[in-house]
Design a protein around this motif. Sequence first.
Motif, PDB file in Angstrom:
ATOM      1  N   VAL A   7       0.881  -1.157   0.000  1.00  0.00           N
ATOM      2  CA  VAL A   7       0.000   0.000   0.000  1.00  0.00           C
ATOM      3  C   VAL A   7       0.923   1.212   0.000  1.00  0.00           C
ATOM      4  CG1 VAL A   7      -1.693   1.299   1.348  1.00  0.00           C
ATOM      5  CG2 VAL A   7      -1.822  -1.200   1.250  1.00  0.00           C
ATOM      6  N   ALA A   8       0.615   2.208  -0.833  1.00  0.00           N
ATOM      7  CA  ALA A   8       1.489   3.367  -0.946  1.00  0.00           C
ATOM      8  C   ALA A   8       0.758   4.641  -0.554  1.00  0.00           C
ATOM      9  CB  ALA A   8       2.010   3.498  -2.376  1.00  0.00           C
ATOM     10  N   VAL A   9       1.495   5.525   0.115  1.00  0.00           N
ATOM     11  CA  VAL A   9       1.030   6.879   0.397  1.00  0.00           C
ATOM     12  C   VAL A   9       2.159   7.820   0.007  1.00  0.00           C
ATOM     13  CG1 VAL A   9      -0.521   6.186   2.279  1.00  0.00           C
ATOM     14  CG2 VAL A   9       1.823   6.876   2.807  1.00  0.00           C
ATOM     15  N   SER A  10       1.811   9.081  -0.188  1.00  0.00           N
ATOM     16  CA  SER A  10       2.836  10.071  -0.479  1.00  0.00           C
ATOM     17  C   SER A  10       2.977  11.010   0.705  1.00  0.00           C
ATOM     18  CB  SER A  10       2.506  10.851  -1.751  1.00  0.00           C
ATOM     19  OG  SER A  10       1.291  11.544  -1.584  1.00  0.00           O
ATOM     20  N   SER A  11       4.087  11.743   0.736  1.00  0.00           N
ATOM     21  CA  SER A  11       4.386  12.599   1.878  1.00  0.00           C
ATOM     22  C   SER A  11       4.981  13.921   1.426  1.00  0.00           C
ATOM     23  CB  SER A  11       5.376  11.886   2.804  1.00  0.00           C
ATOM     24  OG  SER A  11       5.830  12.761   3.804  1.00  0.00           O
ATOM     25  N   LYS A  12       4.481  15.009   1.994  1.00  0.00           N
ATOM     26  CA  LYS A  12       5.080  16.322   1.767  1.00  0.00           C
ATOM     27  C   LYS A  12       6.157  16.623   2.806  1.00  0.00           C
ATOM     28  CE  LYS A  12       0.991  18.223  -0.414  1.00  0.00           C
ATOM     29  NZ  LYS A  12      -0.162  19.107  -0.255  1.00  0.00           N
ATOM     30  N   ASP A  13       6.145  15.883   3.925  1.00  0.00           N
ATOM     31  CA  ASP A  13       7.141  16.042   4.991  1.00  0.00           C
ATOM     32  C   ASP A  13       7.421  14.660   5.566  1.00  0.00           C
ATOM     33  OD1 ASP A  13       8.436  16.379   7.506  1.00  0.00           O
ATOM     34  OD2 ASP A  13       7.581  18.378   7.720  1.00  0.00           O
ATOM     35  N   MET A  14       8.485  14.027   5.082  1.00  0.00           N
ATOM     36  CA  MET A  14       8.773  12.641   5.427  1.00  0.00           C
ATOM     37  C   MET A  14       8.928  12.440   6.939  1.00  0.00           C
ATOM     38  SD  MET A  14       8.952   9.713   3.837  1.00  0.00           S
ATOM     39  CE  MET A  14       9.529   9.829   2.159  1.00  0.00           C
ATOM     40  N   ALA A  15       9.553  13.368   7.639  1.00  0.00           N
ATOM     41  CA  ALA A  15       9.740  13.214   9.088  1.00  0.00           C
ATOM     42  C   ALA A  15       8.387  13.152   9.803  1.00  0.00           C
ATOM     43  CB  ALA A  15      10.598  14.347   9.640  1.00  0.00           C
ATOM     44  N   LYS A  16       7.465  14.033   9.439  1.00  0.00           N
ATOM     45  CA  LYS A  16       6.136  14.019  10.056  1.00  0.00           C
ATOM     46  C   LYS A  16       5.391  12.731   9.720  1.00  0.00           C
ATOM     47  CE  LYS A  16       5.122  18.963  10.367  1.00  0.00           C
ATOM     48  NZ  LYS A  16       4.240  20.030   9.879  1.00  0.00           N
ATOM     49  N   THR A  17       5.497  12.316   8.475  1.00  0.00           N
ATOM     50  CA  THR A  17       4.786  11.112   8.040  1.00  0.00           C
ATOM     51  C   THR A  17       5.327   9.881   8.748  1.00  0.00           C
ATOM     52  OG1 THR A  17       4.285  12.136   5.911  1.00  0.00           O
ATOM     53  CG2 THR A  17       4.131   9.734   6.026  1.00  0.00           C
ATOM     54  N   VAL A  18       6.647   9.739   8.816  1.00  0.00           N
ATOM     55  CA  VAL A  18       7.246   8.597   9.522  1.00  0.00           C
ATOM     56  C   VAL A  18       6.835   8.617  10.990  1.00  0.00           C
ATOM     57  CG1 VAL A  18       9.431   7.593  10.312  1.00  0.00           C
ATOM     58  CG2 VAL A  18       9.145   8.237   7.907  1.00  0.00           C
ATOM     59  N   ALA A  19       6.863   9.778  11.636  1.00  0.00           N
ATOM     60  CA  ALA A  19       6.472   9.875  13.047  1.00  0.00           C
ATOM     61  C   ALA A  19       5.019   9.440  13.239  1.00  0.00           C
ATOM     62  CB  ALA A  19       6.684  11.302  13.558  1.00  0.00           C
ATOM     63  N   PHE A  20       4.135   9.815  12.326  1.00  0.00           N
ATOM     64  CA  PHE A  20       2.731   9.400  12.393  1.00  0.00           C
ATOM     65  C   PHE A  20       2.621   7.882  12.342  1.00  0.00           C
ATOM     66  CE2 PHE A  20      -1.030   7.963  10.110  1.00  0.00           C
ATOM     67  CZ  PHE A  20      -2.059   8.533  10.841  1.00  0.00           C
ATOM     68  N   TYR A  21       3.274   7.258  11.359  1.00  0.00           N
ATOM     69  CA  TYR A  21       3.151   5.813  11.203  1.00  0.00           C
ATOM     70  C   TYR A  21       3.860   5.053  12.322  1.00  0.00           C
ATOM     71  CZ  TYR A  21       0.511   6.474   7.005  1.00  0.00           C
ATOM     72  OH  TYR A  21      -0.488   6.835   6.130  1.00  0.00           O
ATOM     73  N   GLU A  22       4.864   5.658  12.934  1.00  0.00           N
ATOM     74  CA  GLU A  22       5.471   5.040  14.124  1.00  0.00           C
ATOM     75  C   GLU A  22       4.460   4.994  15.267  1.00  0.00           C
ATOM     76  OE1 GLU A  22      10.240   5.860  13.601  1.00  0.00           O
ATOM     77  OE2 GLU A  22       9.026   7.435  14.541  1.00  0.00           O
ATOM     78  N   LEU A  23       3.608   6.015  15.388  1.00  0.00           N
ATOM     79  CA  LEU A  23       2.552   5.992  16.409  1.00  0.00           C
ATOM     80  C   LEU A  23       1.557   4.859  16.166  1.00  0.00           C
ATOM     81  CD1 LEU A  23       1.826   9.803  16.862  1.00  0.00           C
ATOM     82  CD2 LEU A  23       2.790   8.251  18.574  1.00  0.00           C
ATOM     83  N   LEU A  24       1.456   4.396  14.924  1.00  0.00           N
ATOM     84  CA  LEU A  24       0.598   3.264  14.589  1.00  0.00           C
ATOM     85  C   LEU A  24       1.325   1.931  14.749  1.00  0.00           C
ATOM     86  CD1 LEU A  24      -1.374   4.541  11.475  1.00  0.00           C
ATOM     87  CD2 LEU A  24      -2.255   4.128  13.778  1.00  0.00           C
TER      88      LEU A  24
END
Length: 127
Positions: A7-24
């Motif tokens: 499954v793919a998503v895109s990111s405008k700010d990789m650090a924020k996106t990675v931090a979000f998915y780490e919370l999951l």
Amino acid sequence: MIKLDAVAVSSKDMAKTVAFYELLGFQFPSWGADDKHVEPVAKPGEVRLMIDTAELMEQLTGHAPTPPNHSSFAMLCDTPAEVDAVAAALKDAGHTLTVDPWDAFWGQRYATVKDPDGYQIDIFADL
């Protein structure tokens, strides 16, 4: 045989996106600020999550990515209490819950949250 692999998503700010998915609960190998593609650790045979920068996706497809207005995938929790805890942690971290945790009529505790780019992720557990 054909099967879902990623499954793919895109990111405008990789650090924020990675931090979000780490919370999951996703765990990422080391990655750098200049990386245009990252994937969390996945076991063989598991569906992978792929995160690409919005710029890379625009280069590959010819147009800027637009997150969907519906859930793109769902995360299974072990218990209804875990749904509540994960939703609370995401909200406390500043993420938007589009659907607060509730006991759905189909027998699941359910919530929906937006990632930093607007992709909606369902979080659920059997009641």
